[in-house]
Write a protein that holds these residues in place. Structure first.
Motif, PDB file in Angstrom:
ATOM      1  N   GLY A 168      38.986  13.242  18.628  1.00  0.00           N
ATOM      2  CA  GLY A 168      39.743  12.654  19.717  1.00  0.00           C
ATOM      3  C   GLY A 168      38.894  11.624  20.422  1.00  0.00           C
ATOM      4  O   GLY A 168      37.676  11.563  20.221  1.00  0.00           O
ATOM      5  N   ASN A 169      39.531  10.826  21.252  1.00  0.00           N
ATOM      6  CA  ASN A 169      38.822   9.799  21.978  1.00  0.00           C
ATOM      7  C   ASN A 169      39.042   9.985  23.465  1.00  0.00           C
ATOM      8  O   ASN A 169      40.167  10.227  23.904  1.00  0.00           O
ATOM      9  CB  ASN A 169      39.295   8.404  21.528  1.00  0.00           C
ATOM     10  N   GLY A 170      37.962   9.882  24.226  1.00  0.00           N
ATOM     11  CA  GLY A 170      38.061  10.004  25.673  1.00  0.00           C
ATOM     12  C   GLY A 170      36.693  10.133  26.304  1.00  0.00           C
ATOM     13  O   GLY A 170      35.731  10.504  25.642  1.00  0.00           O
ATOM     14  N   ASP A 175      41.120  12.466  29.455  1.00  0.00           N
ATOM     15  CA  ASP A 175      41.387  11.242  28.696  1.00  0.00           C
ATOM     16  C   ASP A 175      41.988  11.518  27.322  1.00  0.00           C
ATOM     17  O   ASP A 175      42.825  10.766  26.845  1.00  0.00           O
ATOM     18  CB  ASP A 175      40.100  10.423  28.492  1.00  0.00           C
ATOM     19  N   VAL A 176      41.547  12.594  26.672  1.00  0.00           N
ATOM     20  CA  VAL A 176      42.009  12.867  25.308  1.00  0.00           C
ATOM     21  C   VAL A 176      43.515  13.086  25.254  1.00  0.00           C
ATOM     22  O   VAL A 176      44.144  12.855  24.220  1.00  0.00           O
ATOM     23  CB  VAL A 176      41.244  14.063  24.686  1.00  0.00           C
ATOM     24  N   ASP A 179      45.300  10.207  23.864  1.00  0.00           N
ATOM     25  CA  ASP A 179      45.008   9.798  22.486  1.00  0.00           C
ATOM     26  C   ASP A 179      46.100  10.358  21.577  1.00  0.00           C
ATOM     27  O   ASP A 179      46.006  11.473  21.081  1.00  0.00           O
ATOM     28  CB  ASP A 179      43.633  10.309  22.067  1.00  0.00           C
ATOM     29  N   ARG A 181      47.105   9.710  18.557  1.00  0.00           N
ATOM     30  CA  ARG A 181      46.719  10.049  17.185  1.00  0.00           C
ATOM     31  C   ARG A 181      46.095  11.441  17.128  1.00  0.00           C
ATOM     32  O   ARG A 181      46.423  12.256  16.279  1.00  0.00           O
ATOM     33  CB  ARG A 181      45.740   9.000  16.638  1.00  0.00           C
TER      34      ARG A 181
END
Length: 192
Positions: A168-170, A175-176, A179, A181
């Motif tokens: 995941g991104n964050g 934040d995740v 995301d 995706r």
């Protein structure tokens, strides 16, 4: 782990090892979503925050005296027992400096002693289990290759299956959850 996997009807037991430096971080949020969405039917889950089970610094004693290690006690014994009771280990570990957080790396370092613990048969107990990873990072997925490699190679060394990693991104807490995706991937992650 071997005994737990021998029966086709035996429930899988997932041990989630939270190595985040902050409670309820992005990696934990993503792992919880994956657990809620995609654990096999009847699977058990246990969550342990590694910071709540601190281990002492690891000392390599293989070439000192008889090469033996003291029997694990306290948090070390609790983590050893929980590890052996699981069929699946899930490292819930945000990417820190391209690798595992300190608590996860220290936990793996202690495996070196557990491999030599008389009467434990740690490698035999782990064989046939599965290692998974859930990590959140700030940046491109290729930056997590050292973390992924550590977990994949550990699985290989121990005769375990590699379940893969959920990325995941964050950065900031929560934040995740933006995301898309990662959220989609989480819904089927443990089915793979």
């Amino acid at each position: 782990m071997t005994d737990q996997l021998s029966g086709a009807d035996a429930p899988r037991r997932f041990l989630f090892l939270d190595a985040s430096a902050r409670p309820d971080g992005n990696s934990v949020r993503l792992a919880r979503l994956a657990a809620e969405s995609s654990l096999p039917a009847g699977a058990e889950q246990r969550w342990l925050r590694l910071d709540d089970h601190p281990l002492p610094p690891f000392r390599d004693l293989r070439h000192i005296g008889d090469g033996g290690y003291p029997e694990p006690t306290g948090h070390g014994r609790a983590l050893l027992d929980a590890t052996l009771a699981a069929t699946d280990l899930v490292f819930v570990a945000p990417l820190y400096w391209y690798s595992l957080p300190t608590s996860a790396k220290l936990y793996l370092d202690h495996w070196s002693a557990w491999l030599r613990e008389p009467g434990v048969a740690f490698r035999d107990g782990m064989r046939g289990g599965t290692i998974w990873g859930v990590t959140v990072l700030a940046g491109e997925g290729h930056l997590a290759e050292p973390l992924i490699g550590t977990l994949r190679l550990t699985a290989e060394y121990m005769g375990m299956r590699w379940g893969g990693v959920l990325l995941g991104n964050g950065t900031r807490p929560g934040d995740v959850l933006g995301d898309e995706r990662a959220l989609i991937a989480a819904k089927s992650f443990f089915e793979g």
